[in-house]
Design an enzyme around this catalytic site. Structure first.
Site, mmCIF file in Angstrom:
data_model
loop_
_atom_site.group_PDB
_atom_site.id
_atom_site.type_symbol
_atom_site.label_atom_id
_atom_site.label_comp_id
_atom_site.label_asym_id
_atom_site.label_seq_id
_atom_site.Cartn_x
_atom_site.Cartn_y
_atom_site.Cartn_z
ATOM 1 N N LYS A 196 0.852 -1.188 0.000
ATOM 2 C CA LYS A 196 0.000 0.000 0.000
ATOM 3 C C LYS A 196 0.890 1.241 0.000
ATOM 4 O O LYS A 196 1.899 1.291 0.707
ATOM 5 C CB LYS A 196 -0.910 -0.010 1.225
ATOM 6 C CG LYS A 196 -1.967 1.072 1.219
ATOM 7 C CD LYS A 196 -2.940 0.876 2.386
ATOM 8 C CE LYS A 196 -4.006 1.954 2.401
ATOM 9 N NZ LYS A 196 -4.981 1.763 3.514
ATOM 10 N N SER B 39 -9.355 3.324 2.254
ATOM 11 C CA SER B 39 -8.199 3.845 1.540
ATOM 12 C C SER B 39 -7.375 2.771 0.831
ATOM 13 O O SER B 39 -6.453 3.098 0.085
ATOM 14 C CB SER B 39 -7.293 4.600 2.526
ATOM 15 O OG SER B 39 -6.778 3.718 3.527
ATOM 16 N N SER C 103 -10.887 1.019 6.072
ATOM 17 C CA SER C 103 -10.112 1.137 4.837
ATOM 18 C C SER C 103 -9.751 -0.178 4.171
ATOM 19 O O SER C 103 -9.279 -0.180 3.036
ATOM 20 C CB SER C 103 -8.827 1.940 5.101
ATOM 21 O OG SER C 103 -9.145 3.288 5.326
#
Length: 475
Positions: free
Chosen positions: A77, A152, A176
């Protein structure tokens, strides 16, 4: 034989263990797929092809095959440091930043034998529930590229749902992992606070942010979760089997493969935000919930409706913590002008919060944690909609009005943040599809440390619904 990306992560691991495919062959296959699909979907912001192939060779030559994720590709990520690889945090503020050291979660995944193919798309500093930043193309939903992937961990979800990765790690501070998993038709697991040492949540403000897996199947999610927690005492336990090493019941993969047990389930459509916002649950979300309830009941689980007590303290306390967390972002002076409007609003508000107000908010959330756990204590797990609405169109969120933007995020995702506050585990499961083919999911909330119950329930529901057979049009 099916193409490699058609196989589950567990099947790929078995192929690697048997020597029928090498880490380099597998890495090359996924890099080719990323090259073809990423330009239209925006899953990756950085692809490290040469490094990935070199890493694959290193794994084949130097890493014991007993490592839990040996040879399996994944993506970091873009909120995590990997030494020598640009880390953008979805922000113009971090343009050109290349870290010298890697974050612990990255080192843990490397130690587990996995192969990073690059950095997955994330919104600015991971704060929004959508992945549409000013520094990269939006993460587009593989089921409908005009829809967003959530956030996210939006890029990670897109990569997995479209077959650019077999699975992917994410982080979850308010939903997220679970939000993009639900939007993209995946299994997404938020672990109990403290379970994953390298992303425990304990060091984050109010203990909100933890790391966990996104995958197409329950077993794949469990496999990745095992790899994320397998670093014990600074080393990987190389005696990884389905019977070791975490507790008497073995790794989580074994639980997910067996999928055993009968449980008492609560079902609720209330959330922690009900006192502050007019939450409206769409017919599509309710239909998915009904489908899950019917399936669990038909399998012999006890099912009982329940509801949360309304609590006026939650919304202002959570807002305070979210804003206070943004206050620590590395933006000062002229660089503040580089922030997106939502982030700038959060930073401004956060830096005006005094110690007394912050302390009151933390105390309120601690009290809410105790209340929430008490209210649901009679159930083994509690079922809710995953999201209140269908996946949102690209550009749906207001980009200038911070208050309105925050409200829109709550209206879309009212069921996720309360698990970050309480530290409880939660898993999102892809139960249904709308008439337009959009995925709709449900969330199961577990007791503290209740991952095994969640994985058992998820495996049973997967065997009934076979969501692993579904493929988005972009596949």
């Amino acid at each position: 034989m099916a193409e490699l990306h058609e196989l589950t992560a567990l099947e790929l691991w078995q192929e690697l263990q048997a020597g029928r495919v090498s880490p380099r062959e597998l890495t090359s296959h996924y890099l080719d797929r990323i090259e073809r699909l990423n330009p239209q979907l925006g899953a990756f912001v950085t692809v490290t092809g040469e490094q990935a192939l070199a890493r694959a060779d290193e794994v084949a030559e130097s890493v014991p095959k007993t490592a839990p994720l040996w040879g399996l590709p994944f993506g970091d990520k873009d909120l995590w440091h990997r030494a020598g690889v640009p880390t953008g945090f979805g922000s113009r503020v971090m343009a050109g930043f290349v870290p010298d050291t890697s974050d612990e979660i990255v080192e843990t995944l490397d130690a587990a034998g996995a192969v990073s193919l690059g950095k997955t798309n994330a919104p600015e500093f991971g704060l929004p529930a959508y992945t549409e930043s000013l520094v990269a193309p939006p993460a587009r939903n593989p089921w409908d590229p005009e829809r967003g992937a959530g956030g996210s961990s939006g890029g990670a979800a897109v990569a997995v749902a479209s077959g650019m990765l077999p699975f992917a790690p994410g982080s979850d501070g308010g939903g997220s992992i679970r939000i993009p998993a639900a939007a993209c038709g995946l299994v997404g697991l938020k672990p109990t606070r403290g379970l994953v040492p390298a992303g425990s949540g304990i060091a984050s403000l109010a203990g909100l942010v933890v790391s966990g897996p996104l995958a197409r199947t329950t077993a794949d999610a469990a496999l990745l979760l095992d790899g994320m927690i397998a670093k014990v005492g600074g080393r990987i336990d190389h005696h990884y089997t389905l019977r070791a090493p975490y507790d008497d019941d073995g790794p989580f993969l074994g639980t997910a493969v067996r999928g055993e047990g009968r449980f008492q389930l609560g079902v609720m459509t209330t959330s922690a935000w009900d006192d502050a916002y007019d939450i409206v649950i769409s017919p599509e979300a309710l239909a998915a919930l009904d489908a899950a309830v019917d399936a669990f009941a038909s399998m012999g689980h006890g099912v009982e409706e329940t509801a949360l007590e309304r609590d006026a303290t939650y919304a202002p306390a959570f807002r305070t913590i979210w804003q206070a967390g943004a206050a620590r972002l590395p933006a000062e002076g002229e660089t503040l002008d580089l922030l997106e409007p939502l982030t700038a609003w959060l930073v401004q508000r956060g830096r005006s919060i005094g110690a007394g107000e912050l302390s009151e908010a933390l105390s309120a959330l601690t009290a809410y944690e105790r209340s929430f756990i008490r209210q649901l204590a009679s159930f083994d797990a509690v079922l809710t909609p995953a999201l209140a609405l269908t996946p949102r169109p690209i550009g749906w969120y207001d980009r200038e009005d911070g208050e309105l933007n925050f409200e829109q995020q709550v209206l879309y995702t009212p069921f996720t943040s309360m698990l970050n506050v309480t530290g409880l585990p939660g898993i999102v499961l892809p139960v249904a599809q709308t008439e337009d083919g959009l995925p709709m999911g449900v969330q199961l909330i577990g007791r503290p440390g209740g991952e095994r119950t969640l994985l058992s329930l998820a495996a049973q529901l997967e065997r009934r619904l076979h969501w692993e057979r579904r493929r988005p049009p972009t596949w």
